[in-house]
Design a protein around this motif. Sequence first.
Motif, PDB file in Angstrom:
ATOM      1  N   GLU A  82       1.046  -1.134  -0.208  1.00  0.00           N
ATOM      2  CA  GLU A  82      -0.206   0.099  -0.151  1.00  0.00           C
ATOM      3  C   GLU A  82       0.768   1.643   0.129  1.00  0.00           C
ATOM      4  O   GLU A  82       0.989   2.384  -0.806  1.00  0.00           O
ATOM      5  CB  GLU A  82      -0.784  -0.043   1.093  1.00  0.00           C
ATOM      6  CG  GLU A  82      -1.566   1.092   0.793  1.00  0.00           C
ATOM      7  CD  GLU A  82      -2.647   1.820   2.716  1.00  0.00           C
ATOM      8  OE1 GLU A  82      -3.003   2.899   2.376  1.00  0.00           O
ATOM      9  OE2 GLU A  82      -2.745   0.532   3.352  1.00  0.00           O
ATOM     10  N   SER A  83       1.903   1.553   0.447  1.00  0.00           N
ATOM     11  CA  SER A  83       2.823   2.549   0.387  1.00  0.00           C
ATOM     12  C   SER A  83       3.588   2.790  -0.219  1.00  0.00           C
ATOM     13  O   SER A  83       4.465   4.086  -0.366  1.00  0.00           O
ATOM     14  CB  SER A  83       3.464   2.100   1.998  1.00  0.00           C
ATOM     15  OG  SER A  83       4.639   1.526   1.965  1.00  0.00           O
ATOM     16  N   ASP A  84       3.739   1.429  -1.267  1.00  0.00           N
ATOM     17  CA  ASP A  84       4.659   1.727  -2.076  1.00  0.00           C
ATOM     18  C   ASP A  84       3.870   2.439  -3.656  1.00  0.00           C
ATOM     19  O   ASP A  84       4.582   2.476  -4.898  1.00  0.00           O
ATOM     20  CB  ASP A  84       5.282   0.792  -2.223  1.00  0.00           C
ATOM     21  CG  ASP A  84       5.881  -0.264  -1.500  1.00  0.00           C
ATOM     22  OD1 ASP A  84       6.574   1.327  -0.803  1.00  0.00           O
ATOM     23  OD2 ASP A  84       6.176  -1.575  -1.972  1.00  0.00           O
ATOM     24  N   ARG A 104      -5.451   5.622   2.562  1.00  0.00           N
ATOM     25  CA  ARG A 104      -4.372   6.797   1.697  1.00  0.00           C
ATOM     26  C   ARG A 104      -5.389   7.789   0.974  1.00  0.00           C
ATOM     27  O   ARG A 104      -6.371   7.295   0.711  1.00  0.00           O
ATOM     28  CB  ARG A 104      -3.851   6.398   0.819  1.00  0.00           C
ATOM     29  CG  ARG A 104      -2.347   5.373   2.012  1.00  0.00           C
ATOM     30  CD  ARG A 104      -1.261   5.275   0.905  1.00  0.00           C
ATOM     31  NE  ARG A 104      -0.947   6.316   0.032  1.00  0.00           N
ATOM     32  CZ  ARG A 104       0.393   5.404  -1.223  1.00  0.00           C
ATOM     33  NH1 ARG A 104       0.804   4.792  -0.934  1.00  0.00           N
ATOM     34  NH2 ARG A 104       0.889   6.911  -1.785  1.00  0.00           N
TER      35      ARG A 104
END
Length: 183
Positions: A82-84, A104
Amino acid sequence: MTEEIIIAGFGGQGVLSMGKILAYSGIMQDQEVSWMPSYGPEMRGGTANVTVIISDNRISSPVLKKFDTAIILNQQSMDKFESDVKPGGTLLYDPNGITSHPERKDINIFKIPGAALAAEMGNPKTFNMIVLGAFLKVKPIVAIENVKKGLEKSLPERHHKLIPLNIEAIQKGMVNVESVNSI
């Protein structure tokens, strides 16, 4: 146009196949393509992911740290990728088995109940094509006729009788994808 994609989930969900069909579909459109699979030694049931890049220009490296799109099919993959997703990018996921939904606010988030729709179709193997259809509705980077050609290229000839079912699953995914968060 360049689209850098990570598809991630459990082995056996059709992650690598979905990436391969997407890559072949790009080739059928005369685009530059990279397909780089990654999976653990346990295969079915272990985690698997594939990076697919489809571009109008030459691809300098198949190795990516950030992605335009993440297609997530299990919680471990959500936690990892998800953070990428690049700010302004897209995250598409199947909520089945996801306990921590993406939150996000700087990306577009879509969900597709692929597992439920595949069960409704009476064939759990259509799951990955339903998810692919949802992706292509959100990001129409390859034409459906090229996806059909990609299926013909990637499936063994003895399975070509399943292509109409796969196309039906893709169309089901296109109709049932829903936006969770658009920026």
